[in-house]
Design a protein around this motif. Structure first.
Motif, PDB file in Angstrom:
ATOM      1  N   GLY A 162      -5.790  17.445   2.927  1.00 50.85           N
ATOM      2  CA  GLY A 162      -6.447  17.495   1.676  1.00 50.85           C
ATOM      3  C   GLY A 162      -7.474  16.769   1.381  1.00 50.85           C
ATOM      4  O   GLY A 162      -7.984  16.510   0.201  1.00 50.85           O
ATOM      5  N   LEU A 163      -8.006  15.804   2.267  1.00 51.42           N
ATOM      6  CA  LEU A 163      -9.122  14.925   2.049  1.00 51.42           C
ATOM      7  C   LEU A 163     -10.374  15.732   2.366  1.00 51.42           C
ATOM      8  O   LEU A 163     -10.749  15.686   3.392  1.00 51.42           O
ATOM      9  N   LYS A 190     -15.778   3.699   5.649  1.00 54.89           N
ATOM     10  CA  LYS A 190     -14.913   3.929   6.669  1.00 54.89           C
ATOM     11  C   LYS A 190     -13.620   3.915   6.784  1.00 54.89           C
ATOM     12  O   LYS A 190     -12.874   2.844   6.199  1.00 54.89           O
ATOM     13  N   LEU A 191     -12.896   4.945   7.012  1.00 51.24           N
ATOM     14  CA  LEU A 191     -11.600   5.160   7.074  1.00 51.24           C
ATOM     15  C   LEU A 191     -10.907   4.850   8.147  1.00 51.24           C
ATOM     16  O   LEU A 191      -9.709   4.455   8.396  1.00 51.24           O
ATOM     17  N   ALA A 192     -11.507   5.208   9.391  1.00 49.74           N
ATOM     18  CA  ALA A 192     -10.872   5.209  10.932  1.00 49.74           C
ATOM     19  C   ALA A 192     -11.695   4.876  11.988  1.00 49.74           C
ATOM     20  O   ALA A 192     -12.901   5.297  11.972  1.00 49.74           O
ATOM     21  N   GLY A 216      -7.540   3.854  15.167  1.00 47.82           N
ATOM     22  CA  GLY A 216      -7.214   2.932  14.247  1.00 47.82           C
ATOM     23  C   GLY A 216      -7.448   3.566  12.664  1.00 47.82           C
ATOM     24  O   GLY A 216      -8.601   4.070  12.742  1.00 47.82           O
ATOM     25  N   ILE A 217      -6.450   3.773  11.892  1.00 48.24           N
ATOM     26  CA  ILE A 217      -6.528   4.217  10.427  1.00 48.24           C
ATOM     27  C   ILE A 217      -6.179   3.364   9.466  1.00 48.24           C
ATOM     28  O   ILE A 217      -5.032   3.021   9.450  1.00 48.24           O
ATOM     29  N   ASN A 218      -6.827   3.229   8.659  1.00 43.03           N
ATOM     30  CA  ASN A 218      -6.492   2.377   7.306  1.00 43.03           C
ATOM     31  C   ASN A 218      -5.605   3.418   6.421  1.00 43.03           C
ATOM     32  O   ASN A 218      -5.918   4.522   6.059  1.00 43.03           O
ATOM     33  N   VAL A 219      -4.361   2.951   6.330  1.00 40.31           N
ATOM     34  CA  VAL A 219      -3.492   3.863   5.478  1.00 40.31           C
ATOM     35  C   VAL A 219      -2.980   3.261   4.334  1.00 40.31           C
ATOM     36  O   VAL A 219      -3.220   3.549   3.384  1.00 40.31           O
ATOM     37  N   PHE A 220      -1.974   2.278   4.590  1.00 38.30           N
ATOM     38  CA  PHE A 220      -1.377   1.384   3.500  1.00 38.30           C
ATOM     39  C   PHE A 220      -2.098   0.006   3.421  1.00 38.30           C
ATOM     40  O   PHE A 220      -1.682  -0.734   2.446  1.00 38.30           O
ATOM     41  N   ASN A 221      -2.697  -0.556   4.304  1.00 43.02           N
ATOM     42  CA  ASN A 221      -3.074  -2.012   4.570  1.00 43.02           C
ATOM     43  C   ASN A 221      -4.141  -2.273   3.623  1.00 43.02           C
ATOM     44  O   ASN A 221      -4.752  -1.327   2.913  1.00 43.02           O
ATOM     45  N   ASP A 222      -4.071  -3.392   3.140  1.00 40.05           N
ATOM     46  CA  ASP A 222      -5.064  -3.760   1.980  1.00 40.05           C
ATOM     47  C   ASP A 222      -6.498  -3.895   2.584  1.00 40.05           C
ATOM     48  O   ASP A 222      -6.844  -4.803   3.155  1.00 40.05           O
ATOM     49  N   ASP A 242     -19.438  -1.161   7.042  1.00 40.23           N
ATOM     50  CA  ASP A 242     -19.418  -0.319   6.271  1.00 40.23           C
ATOM     51  C   ASP A 242     -18.234  -0.443   5.155  1.00 40.23           C
ATOM     52  O   ASP A 242     -17.363  -1.306   5.636  1.00 40.23           O
ATOM     53  N   PRO A 243     -18.306  -0.113   3.730  1.00 41.95           N
ATOM     54  CA  PRO A 243     -17.226  -0.333   3.081  1.00 41.95           C
ATOM     55  C   PRO A 243     -16.107   0.271   3.660  1.00 41.95           C
ATOM     56  O   PRO A 243     -16.175   1.116   4.056  1.00 41.95           O
ATOM     57  N   PRO A 244     -14.804  -0.140   3.415  1.00 41.10           N
ATOM     58  CA  PRO A 244     -13.597   0.313   4.171  1.00 41.10           C
ATOM     59  C   PRO A 244     -12.973   1.301   3.156  1.00 41.10           C
ATOM     60  O   PRO A 244     -13.139   0.989   1.805  1.00 41.10           O
ATOM     61  N   ALA A 245     -12.218   2.280   3.564  1.00 36.94           N
ATOM     62  CA  ALA A 245     -11.356   3.057   2.731  1.00 36.94           C
ATOM     63  C   ALA A 245      -9.910   3.151   3.195  1.00 36.94           C
ATOM     64  O   ALA A 245      -9.851   2.877   4.375  1.00 36.94           O
ATOM     65  N   ARG A 246      -8.911   3.564   2.319  1.00 36.18           N
ATOM     66  CA  ARG A 246      -7.761   3.711   3.238  1.00 36.18           C
ATOM     67  C   ARG A 246      -7.205   4.845   2.553  1.00 36.18           C
ATOM     68  O   ARG A 246      -7.332   5.432   1.406  1.00 36.18           O
ATOM     69  N   LEU A 247      -6.163   5.793   3.457  1.00 33.77           N
ATOM     70  CA  LEU A 247      -5.560   6.892   3.218  1.00 33.77           C
ATOM     71  C   LEU A 247      -4.896   6.874   2.181  1.00 33.77           C
ATOM     72  O   LEU A 247      -4.836   7.641   0.989  1.00 33.77           O
TER      73      LEU A 247
END
Ligand code: BT5
Length: 249
Positions: free
Chosen positions: A97-98, A115-117, A134-140, A150-155
């Motif tokens: 749903g993203l 950047k998410l992954a 590599g996917i940012n999921v719950f990491n800070d 790039d600014p980072p994003a997480r799921l």
């Protein structure tokens, strides 16, 4: 030795608490396996850039057999595996749903401008590739924003009821198999429809090669995987992928 092992859909996973790089661990595994860790201390991106892998993200490497000879006439070239992985990730994230997710050539997964992954494909042996994801999921990610381009994003901030790391890994494994099977039969042409969704529209870019900077509108890739730009003069130019050092938006 890994702390935990077991089936993960059609794959078998091996999980370490900490690793230098899961791409290194995966080299020692047969095809069809996943090396995954909770903390990755020496993660790398393309051109030996550093990938930050703190606890809470998915740091995983999938081993893929390259048994059949490449069918280059049909556009099946193992050099295109990063696109395969990018499309699989895109499909998975859209399926969650993203809506804001898109692929930036060749294989950065962005949510909006963040950047998410990331993906790093390596080929340790003639008959095997390692697809590191590599996917940012719950990491800070707020704490790493200063260290990256790039600014980072997480799921977890982007979807409702973010699935567990194991569920994300299993879903990624099945999306990867799905796109791999399409690709191994039809090559890049068979991916074009999915990829055109993944690029999410045309946008202005600058492409840097050793010799020049080309500015234009990125409209997609040709069937050999080369970016196609429409230029201000109204002409179209295809830039050979192997000459490209960087693509900037
Ligand atoms: C990539 O490279 O994006 C590929 C990253 C692949 C990481 C996986 S994790 C599992 C496997 N094991 C490994 O050792 N690697 C793979 P590239 O397009 O070159 O982008 C690298 C850039 O992303 C860095 O220079 C930073 O600016 C940025 N970056 C680093 N860590 C990040 C993070 N956690 N989130 C967002 N951006 C990050």
């Amino acid at each position: 030795p890994p702390e935990e092992e077991g089936p993960c859909g059609d794959w078998t996973y091996h999980e370490w608490a900490e690793a230098f790089s899961t791409n290194d661990l995966a080299r020692t595994l047969p095809p069809g396996h996943i090396a995954v860790c909770r903390v990755q201390t020496g993660g790398r991106g393309r051109f030996n850039r550093k990938w930050i892998g703190e606890e809470g993200g998915l740091w995983a490497s999938f081993t893929v057999p390259l048994s059949a000879p490449e069918d280059t006439a049909a556009g099946v070239h193992w050099g295109h595996l990063p696109l395969v992985a990018g499309l699989a990730l895109f499909n998975m994230l859209r399926g969650m749903g993203l809506d804001s997710v898109r692929l930036r050539w060749p294989n950065d997964l962005l949510a909006g401008k963040s950047k998410l992954a990331g993906i790093l494909v390596e080929r340790p042996a003639e008959n095997m590739a390692v697809i590191g994801i590599g996917i940012n999921v719950f990491n800070d990610v707020s704490s790493i924003a200063g260290e990256i381009k790039d600014p980072p994003a997480r799921l977890a901030d982007l979807v409702r009821d973010c699935p567990s790391l194991h569920a994300v890994m299993a879903s990624l494994g099945s999306h990867l198999n799905q796109v791999l099977s399409v690709f191994s039969h039809g090559g890049v042409p068979a991916l074009q429809e999915g990829l055109s969704r993944a690029w999410a529209g045309e946008r202005p870019v600058s492409i840097l090669t050793d010799d020049e900077t080309v500015r234009g509108i990125f409209t997609g890739i040709d069937d050999q995987g080369n970016p196609v730009l429409s230029l201000p003069a109204g002409t179209v130019r295809t830039i050979p992928a192997h000459l490209i050092n960087r693509l900037l938006e």
